[in-house]
Design an enzyme around this catalytic site. Structure first.
Site, PDB file in Angstrom:
ATOM      1  N   SER A 237       0.875  -1.163   0.000  1.00 54.90           N
ATOM      2  CA  SER A 237       0.000   0.000   0.000  1.00 54.90           C
ATOM      3  C   SER A 237       0.914   1.215   0.000  1.00 54.90           C
ATOM      4  CB  SER A 237      -0.874   0.015   1.245  1.00 54.90           C
ATOM      5  OG  SER A 237      -0.047   0.247   2.370  1.00 54.90           O
ATOM      6  N   LYS A 238       0.331   2.369  -0.151  1.00 47.07           N
ATOM      7  CA  LYS A 238       1.139   3.595  -0.194  1.00 47.07           C
ATOM      8  C   LYS A 238       1.986   3.697   1.078  1.00 47.07           C
ATOM      9  CE  LYS A 238       1.104   8.015  -2.183  1.00 47.07           C
ATOM     10  NZ  LYS A 238       2.504   8.159  -2.267  1.00 47.07           N
ATOM     11  N   ARG A 239       1.359   3.339   2.188  1.00 52.58           N
ATOM     12  CA  ARG A 239       2.037   3.454   3.477  1.00 52.58           C
ATOM     13  C   ARG A 239       3.192   2.451   3.609  1.00 52.58           C
ATOM     14  NH1 ARG A 239       1.286   1.115   8.003  1.00 52.58           N
ATOM     15  NH2 ARG A 239      -0.401  -0.134   7.143  1.00 52.58           N
ATOM     16  N   THR A 240       3.059   1.304   2.953  1.00 53.08           N
ATOM     17  CA  THR A 240       4.080   0.268   3.140  1.00 53.08           C
ATOM     18  C   THR A 240       5.056   0.185   1.963  1.00 53.08           C
ATOM     19  OG1 THR A 240       2.573  -1.381   2.236  1.00 53.08           O
ATOM     20  CG2 THR A 240       2.647  -1.198   4.635  1.00 53.08           C
ATOM     21  N   GLU A 247       9.473   9.422  -5.881  1.00 55.15           N
ATOM     22  CA  GLU A 247       9.630   9.574  -4.432  1.00 55.15           C
ATOM     23  C   GLU A 247      10.955   8.967  -3.975  1.00 55.15           C
ATOM     24  OE1 GLU A 247       6.103   8.764  -1.761  1.00 55.15           O
ATOM     25  OE2 GLU A 247       5.169   8.731  -3.739  1.00 55.15           O
TER      26      GLU A 247
END
Ligand code: GLU
Length: 465
Positions: A237-240, A247
């Site tokens: 996910s974006k968080r992981t 980026e």
């Protein structure tokens, strides 16, 4: 046969690491066999496609150095061709107009779900004789019997029964061709021999093969890559860590490090971890592709990055270093007198990323206006200021400006004043850099240059007196 691969992103978001890995594998496979790599932007979904996403994808590809041999092509520019191919299928009886209303399809779906069947189109309009003025979609007449056999580069032989596939919509009521159709026409027209993509497309592949055959084309060979997983084996996910390629650039990662990291998420060559691009092209022959998902490992990426920071030619690091500095408001070109290559030599052993390197080198380019209060409280006192004043005079008089001569002056001062090196070196660091974290002080003083050192000491002593 000339090998031709393609990367075909939909521009609905940035280029993330899953996409970048697909692009890299497609690129390497083509290059290994002396073939061509094609970039195709699948922008037919006008509501979700954006110019920003197109720009982000092109930027990411360019930064990674994955240069296409042909393209970028845009599917929105092929609309007339898709219409022609739709006509071809209709005329040949491989496709048909379906007038089924939303309500009918919804009812069908509910009935199938209620009787525990897989929801699928029942072929109601498949053999309809007359046309009507009602709105229609175009469906592909998928063969009812037989099977689709594909020898996947990653998964090996995969067999799908045609009975499991229903009649796919290939054009919507507004005439717009659907994803599965545009992909097929382009893969055919672009003479793609190998389609390497994520296994989220595995369901589409037998349908695409059937469509290609109906059009009279020879299907390419497919390779479906496993998902990239987070550190705990879950979907990214974006968080992981499902970050965009850019980026990673912002984090100060080198493109070589990221390529090297990506290539190992699903492929191996013995125990080797470090590969030049030339080696990757030499080794990447489509074998040794993993079937199971590969988990990201941020520590490894940092390790690779540090390796490439050490091993790269200084000139190769300057553009990325300059890019990082620009984020700190520093335009490298405006500082021709600063010895940037030497700064990189000095800092690269101490830093894991280019971002860290730029932040820690800021003081070489801009004047220091703030001094870390904790460092000042610890190291700045009357004796230190006294030493700094004396050292300022000594350095002003120094005729040979070299790290060795600077070092000798500091040592001489310590001997003269009967104090330890740290008593002089730390206050000097604070005065010149704002804190106590610079590379060796003689090197730092040397690289700042005589005038800057005098100016900064002057200012510090004025402020602090
Ligand atoms: N445009 C599709 C996507 O971004 C990929 C199509 C393909 O590789 O066949 O998921």
């Amino acid at each position: 046969m000339t090998i031709r691969t393609r990367f075909a992103p939909s521009p609905t978001g940035y280029l993330h690491i899953g996409g970048a890995r697909t692009a890299l594998y497609s690129y390497l496979y083509a290059k290994h066999y002396g073939g061509q790599f094609i970039l195709r932007i699948e922008d037919t979904d006008r509501e979700r496609s954006t110019d920003e996403a197109i720009a982000a994808i092109l930027e990411g590809m360019a930064w990674l150095g994955l240069k296409e041999d042909e393209g970028p092509f845009y599917q929105t520019q092929h609309m007339a061709r898709y219409q022609q191919a739709l006509e071809q299928l209709l005329e040949a009886g491989h496709a048909y107009k379906c007038y089924c209303s939303k309500e009918r399809l919804e009812k069908l779906r509910q009935e199938q779900t209620a009787s525990k069947q897989k929801p699928r189109y029942d072929g109601h309009c498949r053999d309809l004789q007359q046309s009507s003025n009602e709105p229609y979609v175009i469906r592909f007449k998928n063969p009812k019997s037989g099977e689709v056999i594909m020898d996947d580069l990653v998964l090996g032989r995969v067999v799908i029964n045609n009975a499991e596939l229903d009649d796919l919509i290939i054009a919507r009521t507004d005439g717009m061709p659907t994803y599965n159709f545009t992909v097929v026409v382009d893969d055919w027209d672009m003479k793609i021999t190998h389609v390497i993509r994520g296994n989220d497309h595995l369901n589409n592949t037998p349908r695409q093969i059937n469509l290609l055959r109906a059009l009279g084309a020879t299907p390419p060979q497919y390779g479906h890559l496993p998902m990239i997983l987070d550190e705990h084996g879950k979907k990214l996910s974006k968080r992981t860590g499902a970050a965009s390629v850019m980026e990673y650039r912002e984090m100060g990662i080198l493109p070589q490090a990221l390529l090297n990291y990506l290539v190992r998420l699903g492929w191996s060559h013995g125990d080797q971890e470090l590969f030049s691009l030339d080696e990757l092209i030499r080794f990447f022959d489509g074998s040794a592709l993993n079937k199971s998902g590969a988990a990201i490992n941020p520590q490894k990426l940092l390790w690779l990055n540090q390796h490439y920071l050490q091993e790269s030619g200084i000139e190769d690091l300057i553009p990325e270093f300059a890019w990082q500095l620009s984020h700190l408001g520093i335009v490298l070109k405006e500082h021709p007198s600063v010895d940037t290559p030497q700064i990189i030599v000095l800092q690269r052993e101490r830093c894991k990323t280019l971002k860290e390197m730029a932040e820690k080198s800021r003081f070489f380019y801009v004047d220091v206006s703030e001094y870390d209060p904790k460092a000042v409280a610890t190291h700045i006192h009357a004796e230190a200021l006294h030493c700094l004043r004396l050292l300022k005079e000594k350095l002003a008089a120094l005729s040979v400006w070299q790290p060795e001569t600077i070092h000798a002056e500091i040592e001489a001062l310590c001997a003269q004043e009967g104090c330890k090196m740290g008593l002089v070196a730390q206050p000097l660091r604070i005065a010149l850099t704002g804190n106590t974290l610079s590379p060796p002080i003689d090197q730092t003083v040397y690289l700042l240059g005589k005038d800057t050192v005098q100016k900064r000491l002057q200012r510090f002593l004025e402020v602090d007196q």
